[in-house]
Design a protein around this motif. Sequence first.
Motif, mmCIF file in Angstrom:
data_model
loop_
_atom_site.group_PDB
_atom_site.id
_atom_site.type_symbol
_atom_site.label_atom_id
_atom_site.label_comp_id
_atom_site.label_asym_id
_atom_site.label_seq_id
_atom_site.Cartn_x
_atom_site.Cartn_y
_atom_site.Cartn_z
ATOM 1 N N VAL A 36 0.849 -1.189 0.000
ATOM 2 C CA VAL A 36 0.000 0.000 0.000
ATOM 3 C C VAL A 36 0.882 1.235 0.000
ATOM 4 O O VAL A 36 1.857 1.308 0.753
ATOM 5 N N LYS A 37 0.540 2.207 -0.840
ATOM 6 C CA LYS A 37 1.255 3.481 -0.787
ATOM 7 C C LYS A 37 0.268 4.632 -0.885
ATOM 8 O O LYS A 37 -0.815 4.496 -1.463
ATOM 9 N N VAL A 38 0.638 5.740 -0.262
ATOM 10 C CA VAL A 38 -0.181 6.944 -0.339
ATOM 11 C C VAL A 38 0.221 7.689 -1.602
ATOM 12 O O VAL A 38 1.381 8.063 -1.772
ATOM 13 N N VAL A 39 -0.723 7.888 -2.478
ATOM 14 C CA VAL A 39 -0.455 8.518 -3.775
ATOM 15 C C VAL A 39 0.115 9.923 -3.566
ATOM 16 O O VAL A 39 -0.399 10.711 -2.761
ATOM 17 N N GLY A 40 1.197 10.211 -4.276
ATOM 18 C CA GLY A 40 1.798 11.542 -4.201
ATOM 19 C C GLY A 40 2.774 11.718 -3.058
ATOM 20 O O GLY A 40 3.230 12.832 -2.791
ATOM 21 N N THR A 41 3.111 10.619 -2.356
ATOM 22 C CA THR A 41 4.072 10.677 -1.252
ATOM 23 C C THR A 41 5.034 9.501 -1.350
ATOM 24 O O THR A 41 4.904 8.644 -2.220
ATOM 25 N N ASP A 42 5.980 9.454 -0.403
ATOM 26 C CA ASP A 42 6.881 8.308 -0.313
ATOM 27 C C ASP A 42 6.387 7.288 0.713
ATOM 28 O O ASP A 42 7.080 6.316 1.006
ATOM 29 N N LEU A 43 5.201 7.515 1.273
ATOM 30 C CA LEU A 43 4.682 6.625 2.312
ATOM 31 C C LEU A 43 4.280 5.287 1.707
ATOM 32 O O LEU A 43 3.531 5.238 0.737
ATOM 33 N N PHE A 53 -7.871 3.770 -4.093
ATOM 34 C CA PHE A 53 -9.018 3.971 -3.224
ATOM 35 C C PHE A 53 -8.941 5.360 -2.599
ATOM 36 O O PHE A 53 -7.853 5.804 -2.219
ATOM 37 N N LYS A 54 -10.072 6.004 -2.471
ATOM 38 C CA LYS A 54 -10.140 7.329 -1.857
ATOM 39 C C LYS A 54 -10.403 7.188 -0.362
ATOM 40 O O LYS A 54 -11.416 6.628 0.051
ATOM 41 N N VAL A 55 -9.481 7.676 0.448
ATOM 42 C CA VAL A 55 -9.647 7.663 1.911
ATOM 43 C C VAL A 55 -10.305 8.968 2.320
ATOM 44 O O VAL A 55 -9.874 10.054 1.923
ATOM 45 N N TYR A 59 -6.750 13.784 6.666
ATOM 46 C CA TYR A 59 -7.168 12.394 6.473
ATOM 47 C C TYR A 59 -8.010 12.214 5.212
ATOM 48 O O TYR A 59 -8.868 11.344 5.150
ATOM 49 N N LYS A 60 -7.693 13.020 4.199
ATOM 50 C CA LYS A 60 -8.324 12.877 2.888
ATOM 51 C C LYS A 60 -7.202 12.727 1.858
ATOM 52 O O LYS A 60 -6.449 13.676 1.604
ATOM 53 N N PHE A 61 -7.102 11.535 1.295
ATOM 54 C CA PHE A 61 -6.010 11.246 0.367
ATOM 55 C C PHE A 61 -6.342 9.965 -0.387
ATOM 56 O O PHE A 61 -7.325 9.279 -0.069
#
Length: 412
Positions: A220-227, A341-343, A261-263
Amino acid sequence: MNFKDVIIIGGGAAGFFAAINIAEQHPHLKVAILERGKEGLQKVRISGGGRCNVTHAEFVPSELVQNYPRGEKELLGPFHQFMTGDTIEWFEKRGVALKIEEDGRMFPITNSSQTIIDCFLSQAKRHQVEVCYNESVKSVEPLPQDGTGISSPHYKVMTQLNTYLCAKLVIATGSNTKIWKLLEDLGHRIIPAVPSLFTFDIKDERINDIPGVVAPNVEVKVVGTDLYSEGPLLITHVGMSAPAILKLSAYGAIELAQRHYKFNIEVNFIKKSYEDCIENLKDCKLTFAKKTVFKSPQFELPKRLWHKLVSVSAIAQDTRWAELNKQQLESLAAQLTQAVFKVDGKSTFKEEFVTAGGVELKEVNFKTFESKLHKHLFFAGEVLNIDAVTGGFNFQNAWTGAYIVSKSICAN
């Protein structure tokens, strides 16, 4: 005024562990715990669903520290002094045997947090630790220091009921904002607290009616980050949870708070590249030509999740593998390896509320856990800007810090 050699503010895991070890090592000292509630050890009680996840079966300090998004560098030295094996031995010597579960988490063999609570309360009583409940601390005042020994008062602590003087002061209050404010008044920098362990709220047709389904090993990765994280992923009534999500929430605590918490997250359900997935699906076309795609789950995915991903790939339930066209093949591969997926929010993970934030770590001597700003002032547990992923690691930080505090207090 009441004089105590050592006062511990906070009757939680770190507070009790520090008090017991101080009193055990130096029985001549007057040791007291000031707890604001009518009873202590509440986090111990609810940890691990009421079983108390005491620690984690990781016995190499350099590996153990990798579970701390904040505190990794600072805890390496302390873990060489007291870590998992020492924790196990400490409890076993006091009649509490621990067991290791498949995922590495360690619990008392009784499967009850009450076992840990009873151990702490009996040890506190045995070593004559005074536990003062309903004592909410209102102020902490350093007194002029003349360099004399441990029995000289160095701090005045006022609660709504009493005024205390003490030679040594230990802060073990977790993420208590009122105590953080008192520490700020003493000149310490406090890193603002944000939630650290939480699940993701997601409304999406691919998961909205399959709660309880577990994808065993995802990326799993957060789009637009290195997370980024990996591990099991649990689909819940409100979104997603389990280690893959919880690790991401811990390491991304500050950045995700800034995003309110919207990403978007991208999930690779099979830990294969898109290109490799395409090749695997082409092989399936040949191998399972006459079977329907819908009824032939691949990549060890749960049936209900496979059905969802097949359906959103515009593949009818009666479509056979041999009938898949290029567009359907590519769509299914994208859902399997690049599903976005939209969080839209977060939920607390069970009852275990953990925060990132606390006393700035540069202001603490991690050989002793003593303040660099004020002599005879010590910290243990989550009052510091240290937090961990789920699995018993936050408690191990509490035990380690509290034990080193006990050694440091008794050494000077």
